[in-house]
Scaffold this motif. Structure first.
Motif, PDB file in Angstrom:
ATOM      1  N   LEU A 123      18.688   7.683   5.684  1.00 49.84           N
ATOM      2  CA  LEU A 123      17.253   7.375   5.725  1.00 49.84           C
ATOM      3  C   LEU A 123      16.436   8.462   5.023  1.00 49.84           C
ATOM      4  CD1 LEU A 123      16.810   6.291   9.476  1.00 49.84           C
ATOM      5  CD2 LEU A 123      17.673   4.963   7.534  1.00 49.84           C
ATOM      6  N   ILE A 124      15.534   8.026   4.149  1.00 51.83           N
ATOM      7  CA  ILE A 124      14.631   8.942   3.438  1.00 51.83           C
ATOM      8  C   ILE A 124      13.197   8.438   3.605  1.00 51.83           C
ATOM      9  CG2 ILE A 124      13.913   9.795   1.155  1.00 51.83           C
ATOM     10  CD1 ILE A 124      16.567  10.971   1.876  1.00 51.83           C
ATOM     11  N   ALA A 125      12.327   9.301   4.112  1.00 52.22           N
ATOM     12  CA  ALA A 125      10.911   8.921   4.218  1.00 52.22           C
ATOM     13  C   ALA A 125      10.241   9.130   2.869  1.00 52.22           C
ATOM     14  CB  ALA A 125      10.215   9.738   5.293  1.00 52.22           C
ATOM     15  N   PHE A 126       9.387   8.177   2.489  1.00 53.09           N
ATOM     16  CA  PHE A 126       8.749   8.230   1.169  1.00 53.09           C
ATOM     17  C   PHE A 126       7.233   8.083   1.284  1.00 53.09           C
ATOM     18  CE2 PHE A 126      10.269   3.785   1.793  1.00 53.09           C
ATOM     19  CZ  PHE A 126       9.068   3.093   1.693  1.00 53.09           C
ATOM     20  N   PRO A 127       6.508   8.727   0.344  1.00 57.88           N
ATOM     21  CA  PRO A 127       5.045   8.592   0.350  1.00 57.88           C
ATOM     22  C   PRO A 127       4.631   7.288  -0.319  1.00 57.88           C
ATOM     23  CG  PRO A 127       5.733  10.034  -1.435  1.00 57.88           C
ATOM     24  CD  PRO A 127       6.995   9.636  -0.722  1.00 57.88           C
ATOM     25  N   THR A 128       3.529   6.724   0.111  1.00 51.23           N
ATOM     26  CA  THR A 128       2.920   5.614  -0.636  1.00 51.23           C
ATOM     27  C   THR A 128       1.417   5.885  -0.674  1.00 51.23           C
ATOM     28  OG1 THR A 128       2.245   4.019   1.077  1.00 51.23           O
ATOM     29  CG2 THR A 128       4.591   4.029   0.476  1.00 51.23           C
ATOM     30  N   GLU A 129       0.666   4.985  -1.300  1.00 55.73           N
ATOM     31  CA  GLU A 129      -0.788   5.154  -1.327  1.00 55.73           C
ATOM     32  C   GLU A 129      -1.415   4.804   0.024  1.00 55.73           C
ATOM     33  OE1 GLU A 129       0.949   2.671  -1.997  1.00 55.73           O
ATOM     34  OE2 GLU A 129      -0.110   0.957  -2.844  1.00 55.73           O
ATOM     35  N   THR A 130      -0.647   4.186   0.943  1.00 58.17           N
ATOM     36  CA  THR A 130      -1.206   3.795   2.252  1.00 58.17           C
ATOM     37  C   THR A 130      -0.813   4.819   3.320  1.00 58.17           C
ATOM     38  OG1 THR A 130       0.704   2.377   2.741  1.00 58.17           O
ATOM     39  CG2 THR A 130      -1.196   1.343   1.656  1.00 58.17           C
ATOM     40  N   VAL A 131       0.464   4.776   3.718  1.00 56.36           N
ATOM     41  CA  VAL A 131       1.016   5.714   4.702  1.00 56.36           C
ATOM     42  C   VAL A 131       2.450   6.017   4.262  1.00 56.36           C
ATOM     43  CG1 VAL A 131      -0.413   4.722   6.562  1.00 56.36           C
ATOM     44  CG2 VAL A 131       1.942   3.892   6.237  1.00 56.36           C
ATOM     45  N   TYR A 132       3.102   6.967   4.915  1.00 53.01           N
ATOM     46  CA  TYR A 132       4.514   7.238   4.596  1.00 53.01           C
ATOM     47  C   TYR A 132       5.400   6.141   5.189  1.00 53.01           C
ATOM     48  CZ  TYR A 132       3.876  11.864   2.527  1.00 53.01           C
ATOM     49  OH  TYR A 132       3.522  12.885   1.685  1.00 53.01           O
ATOM     50  N   GLY A 133       6.435   5.758   4.434  1.00 64.73           N
ATOM     51  CA  GLY A 133       7.377   4.752   4.901  1.00 64.73           C
ATOM     52  C   GLY A 133       8.728   5.383   5.205  1.00 64.73           C
ATOM     53  N   LEU A 134       9.501   4.728   6.083  1.00 62.07           N
ATOM     54  CA  LEU A 134      10.852   5.215   6.385  1.00 62.07           C
ATOM     55  C   LEU A 134      11.841   4.341   5.624  1.00 62.07           C
ATOM     56  CD1 LEU A 134      12.723   7.119   7.781  1.00 62.07           C
ATOM     57  CD2 LEU A 134      12.598   5.711   9.838  1.00 62.07           C
ATOM     58  N   ASP A 189       7.900  14.738  -0.106  1.00 59.57           N
ATOM     59  CA  ASP A 189       6.518  15.153   0.157  1.00 59.57           C
ATOM     60  C   ASP A 189       5.629  14.810  -1.033  1.00 59.57           C
ATOM     61  OD1 ASP A 189       4.136  16.314   0.827  1.00 59.57           O
ATOM     62  OD2 ASP A 189       4.986  18.259   1.397  1.00 59.57           O
ATOM     63  N   GLY A 190       4.749  13.849  -0.855  1.00 62.95           N
ATOM     64  CA  GLY A 190       3.819  13.470  -1.918  1.00 62.95           C
ATOM     65  C   GLY A 190       2.390  13.852  -1.563  1.00 62.95           C
ATOM     66  N   GLY A 191       2.229  14.742  -0.584  1.00 59.57           N
ATOM     67  CA  GLY A 191       0.885  15.138  -0.162  1.00 59.57           C
ATOM     68  C   GLY A 191       0.244  14.067   0.701  1.00 59.57           C
ATOM     69  N   PRO A 192      -1.006  14.283   1.097  1.00 58.82           N
ATOM     70  CA  PRO A 192      -1.709  13.291   1.930  1.00 58.82           C
ATOM     71  C   PRO A 192      -1.853  11.965   1.179  1.00 58.82           C
ATOM     72  CG  PRO A 192      -2.985  15.336   1.780  1.00 58.82           C
ATOM     73  CD  PRO A 192      -1.859  15.455   0.793  1.00 58.82           C
ATOM     74  N   THR A 193      -1.723  10.844   1.895  1.00 63.56           N
ATOM     75  CA  THR A 193      -1.779   9.539   1.237  1.00 63.56           C
ATOM     76  C   THR A 193      -3.230   9.176   0.887  1.00 63.56           C
ATOM     77  OG1 THR A 193      -1.926   8.389   3.354  1.00 63.56           O
ATOM     78  CG2 THR A 193       0.282   8.752   2.464  1.00 63.56           C
ATOM     79  N   ALA A 194      -3.401   8.352  -0.143  1.00 65.92           N
ATOM     80  CA  ALA A 194      -4.734   8.096  -0.689  1.00 65.92           C
ATOM     81  C   ALA A 194      -5.621   7.267   0.242  1.00 65.92           C
ATOM     82  CB  ALA A 194      -4.617   7.390  -2.039  1.00 65.92           C
ATOM     83  N   PHE A 195      -5.077   6.199   0.846  1.00 69.15           N
ATOM     84  CA  PHE A 195      -5.912   5.318   1.673  1.00 69.15           C
ATOM     85  C   PHE A 195      -5.844   5.669   3.158  1.00 69.15           C
ATOM     86  CE2 PHE A 195      -5.223   2.502  -2.064  1.00 69.15           C
ATOM     87  CZ  PHE A 195      -6.561   2.384  -2.433  1.00 69.15           C
ATOM     88  N   GLY A 196      -4.667   6.063   3.633  1.00 68.33           N
ATOM     89  CA  GLY A 196      -4.563   6.490   5.030  1.00 68.33           C
ATOM     90  C   GLY A 196      -4.407   5.377   6.046  1.00 68.33           C
ATOM     91  N   LEU A 197      -4.471   4.119   5.627  1.00 69.91           N
ATOM     92  CA  LEU A 197      -4.238   2.980   6.523  1.00 69.91           C
ATOM     93  C   LEU A 197      -3.203   2.076   5.878  1.00 69.91           C
ATOM     94  CD1 LEU A 197      -7.951   2.028   7.364  1.00 69.91           C
ATOM     95  CD2 LEU A 197      -6.423   3.499   8.701  1.00 69.91           C
ATOM     96  N   GLU A 198      -2.437   1.348   6.694  1.00 68.75           N
ATOM     97  CA  GLU A 198      -1.373   0.517   6.166  1.00 68.75           C
ATOM     98  C   GLU A 198      -1.930  -0.627   5.314  1.00 68.75           C
ATOM     99  OE1 GLU A 198      -2.159   0.842   9.320  1.00 68.75           O
ATOM    100  OE2 GLU A 198      -0.532   1.815  10.439  1.00 68.75           O
ATOM    101  N   SER A 199      -1.045  -1.204   4.503  1.00 72.87           N
ATOM    102  CA  SER A 199      -1.428  -2.249   3.541  1.00 72.87           C
ATOM    103  C   SER A 199      -2.021  -3.492   4.212  1.00 72.87           C
ATOM    104  CB  SER A 199      -0.189  -2.672   2.735  1.00 72.87           C
ATOM    105  OG  SER A 199       0.795  -3.218   3.600  1.00 72.87           O
ATOM    106  N   THR A 200      -2.801  -4.220   3.437  1.00 76.74           N
ATOM    107  CA  THR A 200      -3.262  -5.549   3.829  1.00 76.74           C
ATOM    108  C   THR A 200      -2.035  -6.467   3.833  1.00 76.74           C
ATOM    109  OG1 THR A 200      -5.321  -5.141   2.630  1.00 76.74           O
ATOM    110  CG2 THR A 200      -4.834  -7.438   3.211  1.00 76.74           C
ATOM    111  N   VAL A 201      -1.827  -7.226   4.914  1.00 83.17           N
ATOM    112  CA  VAL A 201      -0.706  -8.177   4.955  1.00 83.17           C
ATOM    113  C   VAL A 201      -1.266  -9.594   4.828  1.00 83.17           C
ATOM    114  CG1 VAL A 201       1.228  -9.095   6.296  1.00 83.17           C
ATOM    115  CG2 VAL A 201       0.692  -6.653   6.418  1.00 83.17           C
ATOM    116  N   VAL A 202      -0.809 -10.315   3.811  1.00 82.84           N
ATOM    117  CA  VAL A 202      -1.240 -11.699   3.593  1.00 82.84           C
ATOM    118  C   VAL A 202      -0.037 -12.629   3.734  1.00 82.84           C
ATOM    119  CG1 VAL A 202      -2.244 -13.353   1.972  1.00 82.84           C
ATOM    120  CG2 VAL A 202      -3.115 -11.025   2.065  1.00 82.84           C
ATOM    121  N   ASP A 203      -0.177 -13.603   4.618  1.00 80.87           N
ATOM    122  CA  ASP A 203       0.897 -14.572   4.836  1.00 80.87           C
ATOM    123  C   ASP A 203       0.693 -15.763   3.901  1.00 80.87           C
ATOM    124  OD1 ASP A 203       2.841 -16.230   5.734  1.00 80.87           O
ATOM    125  OD2 ASP A 203       2.169 -16.314   7.815  1.00 80.87           O
ATOM    126  N   LEU A 204       1.666 -15.977   3.007  1.00 83.25           N
ATOM    127  CA  LEU A 204       1.587 -17.094   2.060  1.00 83.25           C
ATOM    128  C   LEU A 204       2.650 -18.139   2.374  1.00 83.25           C
ATOM    129  CD1 LEU A 204       1.213 -15.012  -1.242  1.00 83.25           C
ATOM    130  CD2 LEU A 204      -0.609 -16.129   0.070  1.00 83.25           C
TER     131      LEU A 204
END
Ligand code: TXA
Ligand code: MG
Length: 347
Positions: A23-34, A167-182
């Motif tokens: 398992l590797i935790a990764f940075p994204t523009e929302t929050v860190y993912g596992l 470590d990608g530093g603090p994430t840009a948005f700070g909240l998880e992604s918008t989830v759209v059910d299609l």
């Protein structure tokens, strides 16, 4: 297990760990993912164990390209293509019906659908490409804690349990992604979780309004977004929302101090300047009153007051209008506060 801290130069080594089923935790523009190899059932199982996450709560599959989604989906709806073109890479997760057995039930929670997202973070896109497989990636927090927005938050929750953190530093948005059910063609697109991509932005792309499925899940039915049924975050200190107006703040602080409470304020700097007394402990969400800026530090602020080092007994938190980007902020704050506004009578 030693948890290694990686940076941009270590992507190959981190990808190697993913290929080995670690398992590797990764940075994204929302929050860190596992992260774990989405095609390796044993690796995905470790994600649930490390987080202490209920195993019927499905995971988002992170891809480096929209074309990778085709491997799992029979027929890509036109609306998915439009949304991906407009917002990927970016903070939008799309739920689509999948081909039977194309993903393990450990990933999907046994549903006939799966969630897909292409994150907008260079190191993480490089990691997915180097690993050569899509990655599952729930937020990299211990289940029940706010999502992590720094590598330090991930380390705090998961060190010793995962192979590494990029470590990608603090994430840009700070909240998880918008989830759209299609996945429900008859009902049309539904927003299951508000995020940085707003309903108006989605509507501008697909030409129809997309409702937010606010309905509160009851025990007897299968929730649309399975994660919504779990209380996301139960802070050890009660959190109350305060209406923007200064009088409400001043009343709340005066009342709490009279009761002998140790007060924590989670608010923008302009609000803190107006309402904090000498005895309040404060966490500034932002320098300005913009909700997008405040969102970036909301989870860090909630974590700050949860630490034993800050000995507050009650937290008052700033609210924003529940619209546009503000829907995402308010959705997370409502969960953290159990939907409670401050009012003397309620306490
Ligand atoms: O911004 C994000 O989305 C972050 C980053 C790391 O990408 N990830 C994230 O993952 O927030 P997680 O697992 O913490 O939240 C995903 C949400 C959960 O509420 C889950 O129940 C829901 O999406 N979900 C996943 N697959 C689903 C599906 N097939 N149908 C309905 N809901 C689903
Ligand atoms: Mg989460």
């Amino acid at each position: 297990m030693e948890t290694k801290l990686y940076t941009s130069v270590d992507i190959q080594e981190a990808a190697q760990k993913i290929k080995q089923g670690d398992l590797i935790a990764f940075p994204t523009e929302t929050v860190y993912g596992l992260g774990a190899d989405a095609t390796n059932e044993a690796a995905v199982q470790k994600v649930y164990a490390a987080k202490g996450r209920p195993s019927d709560n499905p995971l988002i599959v992170h891809v480096a390209n929209f074309s990778e989604v085709a491997a799992f989906v029979e027929e890509i709806p036109g609306v998915a293509e439009k949304l991906a073109q407009a917002f990927w890479p970016g903070p939008l997760t799309l739920i689509l019906p999948i081909r039977a057995d194309s993903l393990s039930a450990v990933v999907t929670g046994g549903l006939a659908t799966a969630a897909f997202r292409q994150p907008n973070q260079a190191d993480t896109l490089a990691l997915i490409r180097a690993a050569g497989v899509p990655l599952v990636g729930p937020s990299a927090n211990t289940s029940g804690k706010p999502s992590p927005t720094t590598a330090e938050h991930v380390y705090h929750d998961l060190h010793g349990k995962i192979a590494g953190i990029i470590d990608g530093g603090p994430t840009a948005f700070g909240l998880e992604s918008t989830v759209v059910d299609l996945s429900d063609v008859e009902k049309g697109p539904l927003i299951l979780r508000p995020g940085a991509v707003t309903p108006a932005e989605i509507q501008a792309v697909i030409g129809e309004s997309v409702p937010f499925d606010q309905h509160v899940v009851n025990e007897a039915e299968t929730p649309k977004a399975p994660g919504m049924k779990y209380q996301h975050y139960a802070p050890s200190v009660p959190v109350y929302m305060i209406d923007a107006d200064q009088q409400n703040w001043s009343q709340a602080v005066a009342w709490a101090e009279q009761q002998g409470e140790k007060v924590g304020l989670l608010a923008t700097a302009p609000t803190l300047e107006k309402v904090a007394t000498k005895s309040c402990q404060t966490f500034a969400l932002s320098a300005t009153e913009h909700v997008q800026e405040a969102s970036q530090k909301l989870f860090a602020g909630l974590r700050y007051f949860d630490e034993p080092a800050t000995d507050v007994t009650i937290v008052f938190a700033e609210t924003f209008p529940n619209e546009g980007f503000g829907m995402a902020y308010m959705n997370r704050l409502q969960k953290a506060s159990g939907h409670r506004f401050f009012s003397e009578k309620n306490l």
